[in-house]
Design a protein around this motif. Structure first.
Motif, PDB file in Angstrom:
ATOM      1  N   TYR A 117       8.233  -5.877  11.656  1.00 57.72           N
ATOM      2  CA  TYR A 117       7.148  -6.842  11.864  1.00 57.72           C
ATOM      3  C   TYR A 117       5.801  -6.157  12.009  1.00 57.72           C
ATOM      4  CZ  TYR A 117       4.273 -10.432  14.067  1.00 57.72           C
ATOM      5  OH  TYR A 117       3.249 -11.303  14.363  1.00 57.72           O
ATOM      6  N   GLU A 118       5.721  -5.088  12.791  1.00 53.48           N
ATOM      7  CA  GLU A 118       4.452  -4.411  13.060  1.00 53.48           C
ATOM      8  C   GLU A 118       3.949  -3.628  11.857  1.00 53.48           C
ATOM      9  OE1 GLU A 118       7.229  -4.002  14.750  1.00 53.48           O
ATOM     10  OE2 GLU A 118       6.900  -4.907  16.724  1.00 53.48           O
ATOM     11  N   GLU A 119       4.805  -3.441  10.854  1.00 50.49           N
ATOM     12  CA  GLU A 119       4.434  -2.593   9.711  1.00 50.49           C
ATOM     13  C   GLU A 119       4.491  -3.338   8.377  1.00 50.49           C
ATOM     14  OE1 GLU A 119       7.208   0.585  10.033  1.00 50.49           O
ATOM     15  OE2 GLU A 119       6.453   1.270  11.970  1.00 50.49           O
ATOM     16  N   ILE A 120       4.492  -4.660   8.426  1.00 53.83           N
ATOM     17  CA  ILE A 120       4.529  -5.462   7.196  1.00 53.83           C
ATOM     18  C   ILE A 120       3.367  -5.074   6.292  1.00 53.83           C
ATOM     19  CG2 ILE A 120       4.268  -7.803   6.257  1.00 53.83           C
ATOM     20  CD1 ILE A 120       7.011  -7.292   7.455  1.00 53.83           C
ATOM     21  N   SER A 121       3.678  -4.865   5.014  1.00 55.58           N
ATOM     22  CA  SER A 121       2.676  -4.366   4.072  1.00 55.58           C
ATOM     23  C   SER A 121       2.637  -5.217   2.804  1.00 55.58           C
ATOM     24  CB  SER A 121       2.998  -2.921   3.694  1.00 55.58           C
ATOM     25  OG  SER A 121       4.183  -2.881   2.906  1.00 55.58           O
ATOM     26  N   PHE A 122       1.786  -4.825   1.902  1.00 53.36           N
ATOM     27  CA  PHE A 122       1.683  -5.504   0.613  1.00 53.36           C
ATOM     28  C   PHE A 122       3.013  -5.435  -0.137  1.00 53.36           C
ATOM     29  CE2 PHE A 122       0.517  -5.582  -3.949  1.00 53.36           C
ATOM     30  CZ  PHE A 122      -0.165  -6.800  -3.998  1.00 53.36           C
ATOM     31  N   ASP A 123       3.737  -4.330   0.023  1.00 49.47           N
ATOM     32  CA  ASP A 123       5.039  -4.194  -0.644  1.00 49.47           C
ATOM     33  C   ASP A 123       6.028  -5.244  -0.156  1.00 49.47           C
ATOM     34  OD1 ASP A 123       4.088  -2.100  -2.091  1.00 49.47           O
ATOM     35  OD2 ASP A 123       5.461  -0.589  -1.292  1.00 49.47           O
ATOM     36  N   ASP A 124       5.925  -5.647   1.117  1.00 46.31           N
ATOM     37  CA  ASP A 124       6.794  -6.708   1.633  1.00 46.31           C
ATOM     38  C   ASP A 124       6.502  -8.028   0.924  1.00 46.31           C
ATOM     39  OD1 ASP A 124       8.414  -5.710   4.078  1.00 46.31           O
ATOM     40  OD2 ASP A 124       6.426  -4.861   4.380  1.00 46.31           O
ATOM     41  N   PHE A 125       5.232  -8.288   0.709  1.00 40.02           N
ATOM     42  CA  PHE A 125       4.846  -9.495  -0.038  1.00 40.02           C
ATOM     43  C   PHE A 125       5.464  -9.483  -1.435  1.00 40.02           C
ATOM     44  CE2 PHE A 125       1.636 -10.110  -3.476  1.00 40.02           C
ATOM     45  CZ  PHE A 125       1.889 -11.449  -3.728  1.00 40.02           C
ATOM     46  N   VAL A 126       5.366  -8.343  -2.119  1.00 42.38           N
ATOM     47  CA  VAL A 126       5.927  -8.228  -3.475  1.00 42.38           C
ATOM     48  C   VAL A 126       7.434  -8.442  -3.439  1.00 42.38           C
ATOM     49  CG1 VAL A 126       6.262  -6.705  -5.456  1.00 42.38           C
ATOM     50  CG2 VAL A 126       4.081  -6.686  -4.238  1.00 42.38           C
ATOM     51  N   GLU A 183      -2.529  -8.182  10.071  1.00 40.00           N
ATOM     52  CA  GLU A 183      -2.498  -9.649  10.034  1.00 40.00           C
ATOM     53  C   GLU A 183      -2.669 -10.159   8.608  1.00 40.00           C
ATOM     54  OE1 GLU A 183      -1.580 -11.605  12.291  1.00 40.00           O
ATOM     55  OE2 GLU A 183      -1.622 -10.249  14.018  1.00 40.00           O
ATOM     56  N   ILE A 184      -3.499  -9.500   7.829  1.00 36.47           N
ATOM     57  CA  ILE A 184      -3.699  -9.900   6.433  1.00 36.47           C
ATOM     58  C   ILE A 184      -2.383  -9.789   5.675  1.00 36.47           C
ATOM     59  CG2 ILE A 184      -4.748  -9.201   4.240  1.00 36.47           C
ATOM     60  CD1 ILE A 184      -7.278  -8.486   5.833  1.00 36.47           C
ATOM     61  N   CYS A 185      -1.679  -8.683   5.871  1.00 35.59           N
ATOM     62  CA  CYS A 185      -0.407  -8.496   5.169  1.00 35.59           C
ATOM     63  C   CYS A 185       0.626  -9.539   5.578  1.00 35.59           C
ATOM     64  CB  CYS A 185       0.127  -7.087   5.426  1.00 35.59           C
ATOM     65  SG  CYS A 185      -0.854  -5.783   4.629  1.00 35.59           S
ATOM     66  N   ARG A 186       0.634  -9.887   6.870  1.00 36.10           N
ATOM     67  CA  ARG A 186       1.572 -10.921   7.310  1.00 36.10           C
ATOM     68  C   ARG A 186       1.175 -12.294   6.771  1.00 36.10           C
ATOM     69  NH1 ARG A 186       2.251  -7.463  12.055  1.00 36.10           N
ATOM     70  NH2 ARG A 186       0.431  -8.359  13.097  1.00 36.10           N
ATOM     71  N   SER A 187      -0.109 -12.497   6.513  1.00 34.14           N
ATOM     72  CA  SER A 187      -0.543 -13.768   5.926  1.00 34.14           C
ATOM     73  C   SER A 187      -0.006 -13.935   4.507  1.00 34.14           C
ATOM     74  CB  SER A 187      -2.071 -13.878   5.933  1.00 34.14           C
ATOM     75  OG  SER A 187      -2.658 -13.055   4.931  1.00 34.14           O
ATOM     76  N   TYR A 188       0.218 -12.815   3.829  1.00 31.55           N
ATOM     77  CA  TYR A 188       0.827 -12.891   2.491  1.00 31.55           C
ATOM     78  C   TYR A 188       2.226 -13.502   2.594  1.00 31.55           C
ATOM     79  CZ  TYR A 188      -2.713  -9.299   1.332  1.00 31.55           C
ATOM     80  OH  TYR A 188      -3.880  -8.592   1.156  1.00 31.55           O
ATOM     81  N   ILE A 189       2.959 -13.079   3.624  1.00 27.87           N
ATOM     82  CA  ILE A 189       4.314 -13.598   3.845  1.00 27.87           C
ATOM     83  C   ILE A 189       4.263 -15.092   4.147  1.00 27.87           C
ATOM     84  CG2 ILE A 189       6.392 -13.404   5.264  1.00 27.87           C
ATOM     85  CD1 ILE A 189       5.811 -10.942   3.503  1.00 27.87           C
TER      86      ILE A 189
END
Length: 266
Positions: free
Chosen positions: A179-188, A67-73
């Motif tokens: 969606y289930e694997e969104i990570s910090f790299d997705d934010f970048v 959820e934290i990683c998706r919050s970056y998005i």
């Protein structure tokens, strides 16, 4: 002092959100390393939270990390959509061409591109466009779909036709992810794509400088009337460059624009 144009304002605001996301990610990684054993069981997790006077409503650490990683998005999308809304507002008010309003269910990105580029995106921008649209859907699911989750598998599969690893800015990233694997790299990846796409859109915007000039506040024009002709030209150029942008067409129109606002024919 003047404010900033839509692109510079977007970059400034996005930079602040990115800094927050980076700080949260650092905190998350440090927490995970230092308290890995304690967060595996609910009773030790509760004890840890109590020590720091925090009451948690969810003790599923793995779920919270996702959820934290998706919050970056969500944060990046907030900045990008604000930019796109500003762009649409400007081309509606000051655009050279007729503005066609956003239709139902259309994204602001699609609306901006349709009005500014006529849907004729350059080949190098098409992957970024689809990537940003995918992350927009990830954001929508994160924020709205609380009961039935739409993971947007179809849109994710569409991205597989692109080899993002060939781009230097993406070469070291493990993204895009499902969606289930969104990570910090997705934010970048999302933030870098937004900046490049926003820059492209902004550079393609065609302003009607007469419309802008006629909308300059009287208080500002009154100050310019006290200047010499040369200083008036510099002041007008600085004003347009700061709030909008300057191109060759504007440079050619400076004398006409000044005559129109400084010495209008009554």
């Amino acid at each position: 002092m003047y404010e900033k144009n839509a692109l510079n304002n977007f970059k400034d605001v996005l930079g602040k959100y990115c800094a927050i996301n980076q700080f949260v990610e650092l905190s998350k990684r440090c927490f995970w390393v230092e308290h890995q054993n304690e967060i595996q069981k609910r009773d030790t997790f509760v004890k840890l939270a109590t020590e720091y006077a925090v009451t948690l409503t969810n003790y599923d650490a793995d779920s919270m990390v996702c959820e934290i990683c998706r919050s970056y998005i969500v944060n990046v999308h907030l900045c990008f959509e604000t930019f796109l809304k500003d762009v649409c507002r400007q081309i509606n008010k000051y655009g050279k061409n007729e503005y066609k309003p956003r239709i139902q269910e259309e994204s602001y990105l699609s609306c901006a591109v349709r009005n500014i580029c006529g849907n004729n995106l350059s080949d190098d921008m098409k992957p970024l466009y689809e990537l940003c649209e995918y992350y927009r859907l990830i954001r929508n699911t994160s924020v709205h779909d609380l009961c039935e989750v739409d993971s947007h598998e179809k849109e994710y599969r569409k991205l597989q036709k692109y080899n993002f690893k060939t781009e230097a800015k993406f070469s070291k990233l493990v993204a895009p992810n499902k969606y289930e694997e969104i990570s910090f790299d997705d934010f970048v990846m999302f933030s870098r794509s937004c900046v490049e796409l926003a820059t492209y859109i902004f550079e393609k915007m065609a302003y009607d400088y007469t419309k802008i000039a006629l909308d300059i506040p009287d208080k500002q024009i009154s100050k310019w009337r006290k200047y010499s002709k040369n200083r008036q030209e510099k002041a007008l150029c600085s004003y347009i460059k700061t709030l909008y942008k300057v191109d060759e067409e504007f440079i050619e129109q400076i004398p006409k624009l000044l005559n129109m606002i400084i010495d209008p024919i009554v």
